[in-house]
Design an enzyme around this catalytic site. Structure first.
Site, PDB file in Angstrom:
ATOM      1  N   SER A 183       2.986 -11.369  11.747  1.00 59.30           N
ATOM      2  CA  SER A 183       1.711 -11.099  11.100  1.00 59.30           C
ATOM      3  C   SER A 183       1.771  -9.727  10.461  1.00 59.30           C
ATOM      4  O   SER A 183       2.607  -8.897  10.806  1.00 59.30           O
ATOM      5  CB  SER A 183       0.560 -11.165  12.112  1.00 59.30           C
ATOM      6  OG  SER A 183       0.704 -10.148  13.089  1.00 59.30           O
ATOM      7  N   GLY A 207      -1.270 -11.439   6.100  1.00 59.66           N
ATOM      8  CA  GLY A 207      -1.880 -12.517   6.864  1.00 59.66           C
ATOM      9  C   GLY A 207      -1.014 -12.849   8.052  1.00 59.66           C
ATOM     10  O   GLY A 207      -0.723 -11.995   8.873  1.00 59.66           O
ATOM     11  N   ASN A 209      -0.163  -7.255   6.866  1.00 65.17           N
ATOM     12  CA  ASN A 209      -1.217  -7.112   5.869  1.00 65.17           C
ATOM     13  C   ASN A 209      -1.413  -8.391   5.064  1.00 65.17           C
ATOM     14  O   ASN A 209      -2.516  -8.685   4.611  1.00 65.17           O
ATOM     15  CB  ASN A 209      -0.881  -5.963   4.910  1.00 65.17           C
ATOM     16  CG  ASN A 209      -1.148  -4.610   5.535  1.00 65.17           C
ATOM     17  OD1 ASN A 209      -1.820  -4.512   6.550  1.00 65.17           O
ATOM     18  ND2 ASN A 209      -0.619  -3.568   4.930  1.00 65.17           N
ATOM     19  N   ASP A 237      12.127  -3.945  -3.101  1.00 68.30           N
ATOM     20  CA  ASP A 237      11.766  -3.616  -1.714  1.00 68.30           C
ATOM     21  C   ASP A 237      12.844  -4.123  -0.758  1.00 68.30           C
ATOM     22  O   ASP A 237      12.544  -4.687   0.291  1.00 68.30           O
ATOM     23  CB  ASP A 237      10.401  -4.207  -1.362  1.00 68.30           C
ATOM     24  CG  ASP A 237       9.805  -3.582  -0.094  1.00 68.30           C
ATOM     25  OD1 ASP A 237      10.198  -2.443   0.247  1.00 68.30           O
ATOM     26  OD2 ASP A 237       8.963  -4.220   0.552  1.00 68.30           O
TER      27      ASP A 237
END
Length: 362
Positions: A31, A35, A33, A142
């Site tokens: 889990s 969801g 940011n 990223d």
């Protein structure tokens, strides 16, 4: 719809209503940011898949759309396979290949650090996947250990995931915003000007290689690892060293030195890395030719979900679910930033998100 599958957990504001006709819940697997991520089983063939649930409404933003569009186009053994998107009454569900071996980050944490041969084994796969992304005109932006997963085989296959910050030169302009996790960000990205995302990805691959070999981040102060300002200064000055207790070959040191170059114009490129002597040593035959790898990855499963269908689902997903409201507060994902962020909060140029990722206002 299986109403019995209504569940709520960390990282969600409202319970998820599963599509019980197609997938059944196995367990939660993460889990943050975004969801929640869940391990699900296909009712059609019993195949395990990872499903990322994002609450309908404002959270279906440009990053989500970019992730899905870019990820959909990528078919490579070293990239988590995108399968489909599904709209539930409460959430957008992104269905992906499940990598049962977990994060490469966890493997390093358990081992402390890798031998040079083991680090090379994973680095070769990472570069293979990144090279393919770049050939498809997608830069990841990223890349980090937490975004590299492993399958469950004895000699694990590395799988790149999480394309939420990726940019396509076909669909989008040159990257300008500063995204990524502080320890992995290239110097030119911090300077808040246009940059070549492919060359910035090279730097992040170098950080990953260093961490595998050393068991620490190259530009963090060991005494103040949460001091992002100091980390940023060390990145800009390319201030790193390889500890005496880490014994690596001269060829490996040479590759790291050619990656950690502040000027992106003189930094080694992905094609040059693939021809570097250290990279070529013990290179598996299936990693030598991207075209062969892609042809080996033709899958006889359902046809790819059409772009029109995906765009229609995304448009509908921006409409909030009926009766949506806060049930749970978001839990921080990744770095715990509560203690050491006060000095950054007052900096008008910095927006430090709770995930530990820095986004500079342009």
């Amino acid at each position: 719809m299986d109403r019995a599958a209504l569940t709520v957990g960390p990282g969600m504001d409202m319970p998820i209503m599963h599509d019980g006709d197609r997938y059944e819940l196995v367990r939660d697997i993460g889990s943050g940011n975004f969801g929640v991520a869940r391990l699900m089983r296909s009712r059609a063939d019993g195949q395990l898949v990872a499903v990322k649930y994002i609450e309908r409404g404002d959270k279906i933003d440009e990053n989500v759309q970019r992730e899905i569009i870019n990820h959909r186009s990528l078919r490579h053994p070293n990239i988590i396979r995108f399968k489909e998107v599904i709209l539930t009454p409460t959430h957008l569900a992104i269905v992906m290949e499940y990598a049962s071996g977990g994060e490469l980050f966890e493997r390093i944490c358990n081992a402390g650090r890798f031998s040079e041969d083991e680090a090379r084994f994973f680095f070769q796969q990472l570069i293979s996947g990144v090279s393919y992304c770049h050939s498809m005109q997608v830069c990841h932006r990223d890349l980090k250990l937490e975004n590299t997963l492993l399958d469950g085989s004895t000699a694990p296959r590395l799988k790149i995931c999480d394309f939420g910050y990726s940019k396509s030169s076909v669909l989008h302009s040159q990257p300008k915003s500063t995204v990524g996790t502080p320890a992995y960000i290239a110097p030119e990205v911090l300077l808040k000007k246009e940059y070549d995302g492919k060359i910035a990805d090279v730097w992040s691959c170098g950080v990953t290689l260093y961490v595998m070999l050393v068991g620490a981040y190259p530009f963090e102060d060991p005494d103040e690892p949460k001091n992002f300002r100091k980390t940023i200064q060390r990145i800009l000055g390319v201030q790193y060293s390889i500890p005496d207790y880490v014994h690596i070959s001269p060829e490996c040191r040479d590759l790291i030195a050619r990656i950690f170059v502040a000027n992106p114009a003189t930094r080694i490129s992905i094609p040059e890395i693939r021809n570097h002597p250290w990279f070529l040593k013990n290179l598996p035959a299936d990693l030598m030719d991207d075209s062969k790898m892609s042809s080996q990855y033709e899958e006889p499963e359902q046809p790819m979900q059409s772009m029109d269908e995906i765009m229609q689902i995304l448009a509908e997903a921006t409409i909030p679910a009926a009766g949506s409201g806060g049930i749970n507060q978001f839990l921080n994902d990744g770095l715990d930033l509560d203690d050491d962020m006060e000095d950054l909060d007052s900096d008008p140029d910095l927006d430090v998100e709770s995930s530990g990722e820095i986004v500079y206002a342009m």
